[in-house]
Design a protein around this motif. Structure first.
Motif, PDB file in Angstrom:
ATOM      1  N   LYS A  57     -42.201   0.663   7.859  1.00 36.98           N
ATOM      2  CA  LYS A  57     -41.768   1.875   8.563  1.00 36.98           C
ATOM      3  C   LYS A  57     -40.303   1.802   8.972  1.00 36.98           C
ATOM      4  O   LYS A  57     -39.564   2.778   8.816  1.00 36.98           O
ATOM      5  CB  LYS A  57     -42.628   2.113   9.808  1.00 36.98           C
ATOM      6  CG  LYS A  57     -43.999   2.659   9.515  1.00 36.98           C
ATOM      7  CD  LYS A  57     -44.768   2.896  10.802  1.00 36.98           C
ATOM      8  CE  LYS A  57     -46.142   3.455  10.548  1.00 36.98           C
ATOM      9  NZ  LYS A  57     -46.890   3.679  11.798  1.00 36.98           N
ATOM     10  N   ILE A  58     -39.868   0.657   9.505  1.00 36.58           N
ATOM     11  CA  ILE A  58     -38.471   0.590   9.946  1.00 36.58           C
ATOM     12  C   ILE A  58     -37.510   0.602   8.759  1.00 36.58           C
ATOM     13  O   ILE A  58     -36.384   1.080   8.882  1.00 36.58           O
ATOM     14  CB  ILE A  58     -38.188  -0.592  10.902  1.00 36.58           C
ATOM     15  CG1 ILE A  58     -38.425  -1.943  10.236  1.00 36.58           C
ATOM     16  CG2 ILE A  58     -38.979  -0.456  12.180  1.00 36.58           C
ATOM     17  CD1 ILE A  58     -38.035  -3.131  11.102  1.00 36.58           C
ATOM     18  N   SER A  59     -37.976   0.133   7.617  1.00 38.85           N
ATOM     19  CA  SER A  59     -37.154   0.202   6.404  1.00 38.85           C
ATOM     20  C   SER A  59     -37.085   1.634   5.884  1.00 38.85           C
ATOM     21  O   SER A  59     -36.003   2.188   5.682  1.00 38.85           O
ATOM     22  CB  SER A  59     -37.733  -0.689   5.302  1.00 38.85           C
ATOM     23  OG  SER A  59     -37.707  -2.021   5.674  1.00 38.85           O
ATOM     24  N   LEU A  92     -29.743  -2.231   7.135  1.00 41.10           N
ATOM     25  CA  LEU A  92     -30.667  -2.333   6.012  1.00 41.10           C
ATOM     26  C   LEU A  92     -30.714  -3.753   5.457  1.00 41.10           C
ATOM     27  O   LEU A  92     -31.771  -4.234   5.046  1.00 41.10           O
ATOM     28  CB  LEU A  92     -30.294  -1.330   4.917  1.00 41.10           C
ATOM     29  CG  LEU A  92     -30.487   0.139   5.307  1.00 41.10           C
ATOM     30  CD1 LEU A  92     -29.884   1.049   4.239  1.00 41.10           C
ATOM     31  CD2 LEU A  92     -31.946   0.462   5.549  1.00 41.10           C
ATOM     32  N   TYR A  93     -29.588  -4.444   5.467  1.00 40.01           N
ATOM     33  CA  TYR A  93     -29.542  -5.831   5.020  1.00 40.01           C
ATOM     34  C   TYR A  93     -30.427  -6.703   5.915  1.00 40.01           C
ATOM     35  O   TYR A  93     -31.233  -7.499   5.410  1.00 40.01           O
ATOM     36  CB  TYR A  93     -28.100  -6.341   5.024  1.00 40.01           C
ATOM     37  CG  TYR A  93     -27.981  -7.820   4.756  1.00 40.01           C
ATOM     38  CD1 TYR A  93     -28.096  -8.308   3.452  1.00 40.01           C
ATOM     39  CD2 TYR A  93     -27.762  -8.718   5.788  1.00 40.01           C
ATOM     40  CE1 TYR A  93     -27.999  -9.670   3.204  1.00 40.01           C
ATOM     41  CE2 TYR A  93     -27.660 -10.078   5.542  1.00 40.01           C
ATOM     42  CZ  TYR A  93     -27.780 -10.547   4.250  1.00 40.01           C
ATOM     43  OH  TYR A  93     -27.689 -11.888   4.009  1.00 40.01           O
ATOM     44  N   HIS A  94     -30.289  -6.553   7.227  1.00 43.27           N
ATOM     45  CA  HIS A  94     -31.109  -7.346   8.155  1.00 43.27           C
ATOM     46  C   HIS A  94     -32.594  -7.054   7.969  1.00 43.27           C
ATOM     47  O   HIS A  94     -33.418  -7.979   7.931  1.00 43.27           O
ATOM     48  CB  HIS A  94     -30.707  -7.071   9.610  1.00 43.27           C
ATOM     49  CG  HIS A  94     -29.459  -7.769  10.020  1.00 43.27           C
ATOM     50  ND1 HIS A  94     -29.376  -9.133  10.168  1.00 43.27           N
ATOM     51  CD2 HIS A  94     -28.246  -7.293  10.319  1.00 43.27           C
ATOM     52  CE1 HIS A  94     -28.155  -9.461  10.540  1.00 43.27           C
ATOM     53  NE2 HIS A  94     -27.456  -8.359  10.634  1.00 43.27           N
ATOM     54  N   VAL A  95     -32.928  -5.790   7.849  1.00 43.92           N
ATOM     55  CA  VAL A  95     -34.329  -5.414   7.685  1.00 43.92           C
ATOM     56  C   VAL A  95     -34.859  -5.928   6.340  1.00 43.92           C
ATOM     57  O   VAL A  95     -35.997  -6.380   6.250  1.00 43.92           O
ATOM     58  CB  VAL A  95     -34.512  -3.896   7.849  1.00 43.92           C
ATOM     59  CG1 VAL A  95     -35.925  -3.471   7.493  1.00 43.92           C
ATOM     60  CG2 VAL A  95     -34.185  -3.479   9.280  1.00 43.92           C
ATOM     61  N   ALA A  96     -34.019  -5.890   5.312  1.00 45.01           N
ATOM     62  CA  ALA A  96     -34.429  -6.429   4.013  1.00 45.01           C
ATOM     63  C   ALA A  96     -34.731  -7.925   4.115  1.00 45.01           C
ATOM     64  O   ALA A  96     -35.692  -8.416   3.505  1.00 45.01           O
ATOM     65  CB  ALA A  96     -33.349  -6.173   2.964  1.00 45.01           C
ATOM     66  N   TYR A 107     -40.593 -17.289   8.061  1.00 47.17           N
ATOM     67  CA  TYR A 107     -40.649 -15.893   8.484  1.00 47.17           C
ATOM     68  C   TYR A 107     -39.939 -15.704   9.832  1.00 47.17           C
ATOM     69  O   TYR A 107     -39.785 -16.637  10.607  1.00 47.17           O
ATOM     70  CB  TYR A 107     -42.102 -15.408   8.586  1.00 47.17           C
ATOM     71  CG  TYR A 107     -42.919 -16.140   9.629  1.00 47.17           C
ATOM     72  CD1 TYR A 107     -42.883 -15.767  10.960  1.00 47.17           C
ATOM     73  CD2 TYR A 107     -43.725 -17.214   9.259  1.00 47.17           C
ATOM     74  CE1 TYR A 107     -43.624 -16.448  11.914  1.00 47.17           C
ATOM     75  CE2 TYR A 107     -44.465 -17.893  10.200  1.00 47.17           C
ATOM     76  CZ  TYR A 107     -44.413 -17.507  11.527  1.00 47.17           C
ATOM     77  OH  TYR A 107     -45.142 -18.186  12.469  1.00 47.17           O
ATOM     78  N   THR A 108     -39.527 -14.472  10.060  1.00 50.39           N
ATOM     79  CA  THR A 108     -38.912 -14.120  11.334  1.00 50.39           C
ATOM     80  C   THR A 108     -40.016 -13.742  12.302  1.00 50.39           C
ATOM     81  O   THR A 108     -40.901 -12.958  11.966  1.00 50.39           O
ATOM     82  CB  THR A 108     -37.933 -12.935  11.161  1.00 50.39           C
ATOM     83  OG1 THR A 108     -36.985 -13.279  10.152  1.00 50.39           O
ATOM     84  CG2 THR A 108     -37.221 -12.624  12.462  1.00 50.39           C
TER      85      THR A 108
END
Length: 142
Positions: A57-59, A92-96, A107-108
């Motif tokens: 969803k956030i992406s 978008l890079y961070h979310v990717a 994993y984060t």
């Protein structure tokens, strides 16, 4: 990028952050609702279906919103379009990366994702988007 604003516990929409564009304002409200849903979940398990849905969803919503916002900025000849677009790409890079690391042993933690998303959107709307709002307001007055 210097971030001096601290996001509140939950994000609340107020008219003081309107962009004078119904579509963008509605998208921001929906983003606040999405972020608040994430914030208020008691526990999000790493590598869970719930976490995968949140990342999706956030992406997806970020991409949709940025496309709408950048089109408006382009149509208005907004002078800071390139800087604004760069901020969008960094998000978008961070979310990717969060998505890429979803199933890895590195994993984060969901809490870090929530902190990043909440802080980024709050800062972006309060600083970057309000500059756009001032530009739109000036265009409407002219």
């Amino acid at each position: 990028m210097l971030k001096t604003l601290v996001a509140p516990e939950v994000l609340e929409w107020t008219n003081s952050i309107t962009l004078y564009n119904d579509k963008l304002d509605e998208q921001h409200k929906e983003l606040f609702d999405l972020i608040n849903q994430i914030i208020t979940q008691e526990r999000i398990e790493p590598m869970s279906e719930d976490f995968a849905i949140i990342l999706s969803k956030i992406s997806d919503y970020g991409l949709e919103h940025f496309k709408t916002e950048e089109k408006l900025m382009q149509d208005l000849n907004y002078p800071h379009l390139d800087k604004h677009r760069k901020e969008h790409r960094e998000y978008l890079y961070h979310v990717a990366l969060f998505n890429t690391n979803f199933k890895s042993k590195n994993y984060t933690e969901p809490a870090k994702v929530v902190k990043f998303v909440k802080g980024w959107w709050y800062w972006h709307i309060m600083m970057q988007d309000l500059d756009l709002a001032n530009y739109i307001r000036e265009k409407l007055i002219d």
